[in-house]
Design a protein around this motif. Structure first.
Motif, PDB file in Angstrom:
ATOM      1  N   MET A   1      21.582  12.388  35.215  1.00 15.87           N
ATOM      2  CA  MET A   1      21.531  12.622  33.964  1.00 15.87           C
ATOM      3  C   MET A   1      19.550  12.418  34.359  1.00 15.87           C
ATOM      4  O   MET A   1      19.053  11.271  34.792  1.00 15.87           O
ATOM      5  CB  MET A   1      21.944  11.497  33.070  1.00 15.87           C
ATOM      6  N   GLN A   2      18.519  13.574  33.857  1.00 16.77           N
ATOM      7  CA  GLN A   2      17.527  13.252  33.873  1.00 16.77           C
ATOM      8  C   GLN A   2      16.898  13.118  32.824  1.00 16.77           C
ATOM      9  O   GLN A   2      17.598  13.517  31.044  1.00 16.77           O
ATOM     10  CB  GLN A   2      16.926  14.620  34.221  1.00 16.77           C
ATOM     11  N   PHE A   3      15.632  12.201  32.302  1.00 22.28           N
ATOM     12  CA  PHE A   3      15.182  12.022  31.307  1.00 22.28           C
ATOM     13  C   PHE A   3      14.564  13.072  30.650  1.00 22.28           C
ATOM     14  O   PHE A   3      13.475  14.010  31.791  1.00 22.28           O
ATOM     15  CB  PHE A   3      14.024  10.345  31.092  1.00 22.28           C
ATOM     16  N   ASN A   4      13.822  13.636  29.598  1.00 21.67           N
ATOM     17  CA  ASN A   4      12.868  14.121  29.267  1.00 21.67           C
ATOM     18  C   ASN A   4      11.789  13.143  28.766  1.00 21.67           C
ATOM     19  O   ASN A   4      11.594  12.201  28.181  1.00 21.67           O
ATOM     20  CB  ASN A   4      13.254  15.125  27.695  1.00 21.67           C
ATOM     21  N   ALA A   5      10.581  13.017  29.642  1.00 24.81           N
ATOM     22  CA  ALA A   5       9.383  12.587  29.103  1.00 24.81           C
ATOM     23  C   ALA A   5       9.052  12.747  28.350  1.00 24.81           C
ATOM     24  O   ALA A   5       8.274  11.830  27.362  1.00 24.81           O
ATOM     25  CB  ALA A   5       8.580  13.067  30.736  1.00 24.81           C
ATOM     26  N   ASP A   6       8.938  13.987  27.478  1.00 20.63           N
ATOM     27  CA  ASP A   6       8.053  14.557  26.292  1.00 20.63           C
ATOM     28  C   ASP A   6       9.278  13.568  25.422  1.00 20.63           C
ATOM     29  O   ASP A   6       8.221  13.434  24.571  1.00 20.63           O
ATOM     30  CB  ASP A   6       7.999  15.434  25.485  1.00 20.63           C
ATOM     31  N   LYS A   7      10.515  13.101  25.222  1.00 18.61           N
ATOM     32  CA  LYS A   7      10.739  12.028  24.199  1.00 18.61           C
ATOM     33  C   LYS A   7      10.490  10.405  24.412  1.00 18.61           C
ATOM     34  O   LYS A   7      11.074   9.755  23.907  1.00 18.61           O
ATOM     35  CB  LYS A   7      12.279  12.766  24.176  1.00 18.61           C
ATOM     36  N   CYS A   8      10.061  10.305  25.090  1.00 12.33           N
ATOM     37  CA  CYS A   8      10.306   8.844  26.099  1.00 12.33           C
ATOM     38  C   CYS A   8       8.336   8.055  25.729  1.00 12.33           C
ATOM     39  O   CYS A   8       7.835   9.230  25.566  1.00 12.33           O
ATOM     40  CB  CYS A   8      10.425   8.934  27.502  1.00 12.33           C
ATOM     41  N   GLU A   9       8.464   6.631  24.877  1.00 13.59           N
ATOM     42  CA  GLU A   9       7.453   6.523  25.100  1.00 13.59           C
ATOM     43  C   GLU A   9       6.738   4.885  25.483  1.00 13.59           C
ATOM     44  O   GLU A   9       7.991   4.248  26.067  1.00 13.59           O
ATOM     45  CB  GLU A   9       6.783   6.685  23.748  1.00 13.59           C
ATOM     46  N   VAL A  10       6.330   4.619  25.784  1.00  9.72           N
ATOM     47  CA  VAL A  10       5.594   2.395  26.402  1.00  9.72           C
ATOM     48  C   VAL A  10       5.384   2.097  24.921  1.00  9.72           C
ATOM     49  O   VAL A  10       4.673   2.517  24.388  1.00  9.72           O
ATOM     50  CB  VAL A  10       4.651   3.358  26.994  1.00  9.72           C
ATOM     51  N   LEU A  11       6.343   1.142  25.146  1.00  5.06           N
ATOM     52  CA  LEU A  11       5.677   0.100  23.792  1.00  5.06           C
ATOM     53  C   LEU A  11       5.584  -1.561  24.739  1.00  5.06           C
ATOM     54  O   LEU A  11       5.970  -2.050  25.488  1.00  5.06           O
ATOM     55  CB  LEU A  11       6.597  -0.359  22.622  1.00  5.06           C
ATOM     56  N   ARG A  12       4.339  -2.244  24.486  1.00  2.00           N
ATOM     57  CA  ARG A  12       3.898  -2.575  25.208  1.00  2.00           C
ATOM     58  C   ARG A  12       4.927  -4.496  24.057  1.00  2.00           C
ATOM     59  O   ARG A  12       3.576  -4.122  22.731  1.00  2.00           O
ATOM     60  CB  ARG A  12       2.371  -3.262  25.642  1.00  2.00           C
ATOM     61  N   ILE A  13       5.067  -4.850  24.194  1.00  2.75           N
ATOM     62  CA  ILE A  13       4.641  -6.286  23.015  1.00  2.75           C
ATOM     63  C   ILE A  13       4.219  -7.203  23.689  1.00  2.75           C
ATOM     64  O   ILE A  13       4.185  -8.351  24.613  1.00  2.75           O
ATOM     65  CB  ILE A  13       6.455  -7.526  23.093  1.00  2.75           C
ATOM     66  N   SER A  14       3.148  -7.515  22.791  1.00  6.81           N
ATOM     67  CA  SER A  14       2.279  -8.681  22.359  1.00  6.81           C
ATOM     68  C   SER A  14       1.095  -9.046  21.876  1.00  6.81           C
ATOM     69  O   SER A  14       1.345  -8.493  20.621  1.00  6.81           O
ATOM     70  CB  SER A  14       1.241  -7.977  24.326  1.00  6.81           C
ATOM     71  N   ASN A  15       0.486  -9.860  21.955  1.00  6.27           N
ATOM     72  CA  ASN A  15       0.135 -10.219  20.870  1.00  6.27           C
ATOM     73  C   ASN A  15      -1.816 -10.215  20.954  1.00  6.27           C
ATOM     74  O   ASN A  15      -2.636 -10.739  19.530  1.00  6.27           O
ATOM     75  CB  ASN A  15       0.146 -12.310  20.170  1.00  6.27           C
ATOM     76  N   LYS A  16      -2.115  -9.384  22.029  1.00  6.33           N
ATOM     77  CA  LYS A  16      -3.374  -9.303  21.803  1.00  6.33           C
ATOM     78  C   LYS A  16      -3.396  -7.946  20.819  1.00  6.33           C
ATOM     79  O   LYS A  16      -2.598  -7.277  20.615  1.00  6.33           O
ATOM     80  CB  LYS A  16      -3.537  -8.984  23.048  1.00  6.33           C
ATOM     81  N   ARG A  17      -4.949  -7.779  20.018  1.00  7.54           N
ATOM     82  CA  ARG A  17      -5.331  -6.788  18.858  1.00  7.54           C
ATOM     83  C   ARG A  17      -4.834  -5.591  20.365  1.00  7.54           C
ATOM     84  O   ARG A  17      -5.677  -4.632  19.445  1.00  7.54           O
ATOM     85  CB  ARG A  17      -6.349  -7.622  18.440  1.00  7.54           C
ATOM     86  N   SER A  18      -5.843  -5.731  20.954  1.00  9.99           N
ATOM     87  CA  SER A  18      -6.322  -4.949  22.097  1.00  9.99           C
ATOM     88  C   SER A  18      -5.264  -3.830  23.062  1.00  9.99           C
ATOM     89  O   SER A  18      -4.710  -5.449  23.709  1.00  9.99           O
ATOM     90  CB  SER A  18      -7.576  -4.463  23.051  1.00  9.99           C
ATOM     91  N   ASN A  19      -4.727  -3.257  23.641  1.00  6.53           N
ATOM     92  CA  ASN A  19      -4.114  -2.387  24.620  1.00  6.53           C
ATOM     93  C   ASN A  19      -4.296  -3.278  25.778  1.00  6.53           C
ATOM     94  O   ASN A  19      -5.470  -3.855  26.213  1.00  6.53           O
ATOM     95  CB  ASN A  19      -3.421  -1.126  25.126  1.00  6.53           C
ATOM     96  N   ILE A  20      -3.822  -3.465  26.917  1.00  8.73           N
ATOM     97  CA  ILE A  20      -4.226  -3.643  28.338  1.00  8.73           C
ATOM     98  C   ILE A  20      -4.934  -2.617  28.566  1.00  8.73           C
ATOM     99  O   ILE A  20      -4.550  -1.605  29.056  1.00  8.73           O
ATOM    100  CB  ILE A  20      -3.116  -3.836  29.108  1.00  8.73           C
ATOM    101  N   LEU A  21      -6.311  -3.171  28.773  1.00  8.19           N
ATOM    102  CA  LEU A  21      -7.099  -2.128  29.606  1.00  8.19           C
ATOM    103  C   LEU A  21      -7.336  -1.710  30.922  1.00  8.19           C
ATOM    104  O   LEU A  21      -6.995  -2.651  31.956  1.00  8.19           O
ATOM    105  CB  LEU A  21      -8.847  -2.233  29.433  1.00  8.19           C
ATOM    106  N   GLY A  22      -7.062  -0.372  31.527  1.00 10.01           N
ATOM    107  CA  GLY A  22      -7.086  -0.216  33.333  1.00 10.01           C
ATOM    108  C   GLY A  22      -5.362  -0.822  32.990  1.00 10.01           C
ATOM    109  O   GLY A  22      -5.428  -0.439  34.661  1.00 10.01           O
TER     110      GLY A  22
END
Length: 112
Positions: A1-22
């Motif tokens: 089975m292959q994943f469809n990259a257009d339907k996939c998302e990344v969700l980072r669970i964190s209390n930080k106010r901004s996303n991890i830069l870099g």
């Protein structure tokens, strides 16, 4: 089975106010996945800091929309039909997974 990259998302669970830069973006088959603040999984909206506020807002908006539709289209129906329609279409939406988030905290917005 292959994943469809257009339907996939990344969700980072964190209390930080901004996303991890870099941070190195995740990719599938050479396609970078987009990073989101919230994602829907099995009908439950999960926020990056595990707040239930977006989920509650989505459920309330969906229920209010359905209720408005029923009010417009069942204006001349009997109260018994209106009650049956409410219990069939609106109430299950409000009750689905409600045990997970209610009561999630007491505060100025939430009475004890």
């Amino acid at each position: 089975m292959q994943f469809n990259a257009d339907k996939c998302e990344v969700l980072r669970i964190s209390n930080k106010r901004s996303n991890i830069l870099g941070a190195t973006p995740y990719s599938i088959h050479g396609t970078a996945l987009r990073t989101v603040d919230e994602a829907k999984y099995l009908g439950v909206t999960i926020h990056r800091n595990l707040s239930w506020k977006p989920h509650v807002q989505n459920i309330c908006n969906k229920s209010n929309s359905t209720l408005g539709f029923l009010r417009r289209n069942l204006r001349k129906c009997s109260p018994k039909i209106k009650e049956l329609a409410y219990k069939t279409y609106v109430r299950p939406t409000l009750e689905y997974s409600s045990t997970v988030w209610d009561p999630h905290h007491a505060g100025p917005d939430c009475p004890d």
